[in-house]
Design a protein around this motif. Structure first.
Motif, PDB file in Angstrom:
ATOM      1  N   PRO A 180     -51.838 -89.472 -24.135  1.00 43.45           N
ATOM      2  CA  PRO A 180     -50.434 -89.878 -23.918  1.00 43.45           C
ATOM      3  C   PRO A 180     -50.270 -90.919 -22.815  1.00 43.45           C
ATOM      4  CG  PRO A 180     -50.826 -87.639 -23.133  1.00 43.45           C
ATOM      5  CD  PRO A 180     -52.024 -88.033 -23.942  1.00 43.45           C
ATOM      6  N   PHE A 181     -51.154 -90.889 -21.817  1.00 44.67           N
ATOM      7  CA  PHE A 181     -51.081 -91.872 -20.741  1.00 44.67           C
ATOM      8  C   PHE A 181     -51.504 -93.258 -21.244  1.00 44.67           C
ATOM      9  CE2 PHE A 181     -51.549 -87.796 -18.620  1.00 44.67           C
ATOM     10  CZ  PHE A 181     -50.555 -87.872 -17.663  1.00 44.67           C
ATOM     11  N   TYR A 184     -48.601 -94.644 -23.237  1.00 42.13           N
ATOM     12  CA  TYR A 184     -47.513 -95.166 -22.400  1.00 42.13           C
ATOM     13  C   TYR A 184     -47.923 -96.442 -21.664  1.00 42.13           C
ATOM     14  CZ  TYR A 184     -43.895 -95.604 -18.887  1.00 42.13           C
ATOM     15  OH  TYR A 184     -42.889 -96.109 -18.111  1.00 42.13           O
ATOM     16  N   PHE A 188     -46.978 -98.883 -24.703  1.00 39.76           N
ATOM     17  CA  PHE A 188     -45.551 -99.034 -24.389  1.00 39.76           C
ATOM     18  C   PHE A 188     -45.318-100.008 -23.237  1.00 39.76           C
ATOM     19  CE2 PHE A 188     -41.750 -97.635 -22.029  1.00 39.76           C
ATOM     20  CZ  PHE A 188     -40.798 -97.830 -23.013  1.00 39.76           C
ATOM     21  N   ASP A 189     -45.999 -99.771 -22.110  1.00 39.74           N
ATOM     22  CA  ASP A 189     -45.805-100.644 -20.944  1.00 39.74           C
ATOM     23  C   ASP A 189     -46.322-102.049 -21.221  1.00 39.74           C
ATOM     24  OD1 ASP A 189     -44.882-100.958 -18.248  1.00 39.74           O
ATOM     25  OD2 ASP A 189     -46.963-101.023 -17.611  1.00 39.74           O
TER      26      ASP A 189
END
Length: 211
Positions: A180-181, A184, A188-189
């Motif tokens: 999940p990190f 993200y 995502f970032d």
């Protein structure tokens, strides 16, 4: 530098292959290519106006290039945008384009006069405002991408430390917990930072040219 050249070669080869046999009536991959081009054109029109539609190829290029650089972390490589020299170079390219466009559209005399408006006492502040643009663009991209990489690295080191401390191998947890990190910070970032860089470039080009 090697990663950047690898990304550039990949993009060039991919674009060459995908646009080799374009047809009047699109089908297959051509539909997706034209959709991407159309969305980039619409984005430029919405934020800059029809007058600046000629910047669509540049905006599309930096969007694709920065996105590829940011997503390279998914392959286990360090994103080049976590190096400030890379982020600053990208920002300086936009910076030169921003002011070259303003000079082209308004003339050198009117461009220089803009630094003293609305009154001469604001000259130092106006100069700082213009000069800080590449610093702002580069630090935002560099800082956010570097922070993500550091956090992910700390997670891996923490898992390794925990495994050594309890003397138990945790291959499943070590493989699943960071997912999940990565989603993200890498995906995502990475997308968000690419979008912000592109949006600010469009806004700076338009506002500097109009003032």
């Amino acid at each position: 530098m090697l990663i950047q050249w690898g990304v550039m070669v990949f993009i060039i080869v991919l674009v060459t292959v995908l646009t080799k046999r374009l047809e009047t009536i699109p089908h297959g991959s051509q539909i997706w290519i034209e959709l991407i081009v159309e969305k980039i054109n619409d984005l430029v029109r919405a934020n800059m106006g029809e007058k600046f539609i000629g910047f669509a190829p540049y905006i599309g290029t930096i969007m694709i290039y920065i996105l590829m650089l940011n997503l390279i972390g998914l392959l286990g490589l360090r994103p080049p945008t976590t190096d400030y020299s890379v982020a600053l170079a990208l920002a300086l390219i936009s910076f030169v384009l921003i002011h070259a466009t303003a000079i082209k559209n308004n003339g050198l005399r009117h461009y220089l006069k803009g630094y003293s408006e609305p009154f001469p006492l604001l000259l130092p502040l106006n100069i700082i405002e213009r000069v800080v643009v590449p610093v702002s663009l580069s630090l935002r991209l560099f800082g956010n991408m570097l922070a993500g990489v550091i956090i992910v690295e700390l997670i891996y080191k923490g898992l390794s430390y925990l495994s050594n401390m309890v003397h138990i191998k945790l291959p499943l947890f070590a493989a699943l917990i960071p997912i999940p990190f990565h989603i993200y910070f890498d995906i995502f970032d990475g997308i968000i930072q690419m979008f912000i860089f592109s949006m600010l470039t469009m806004i700076f080009i338009k506002t500097t040219s109009e003032h």
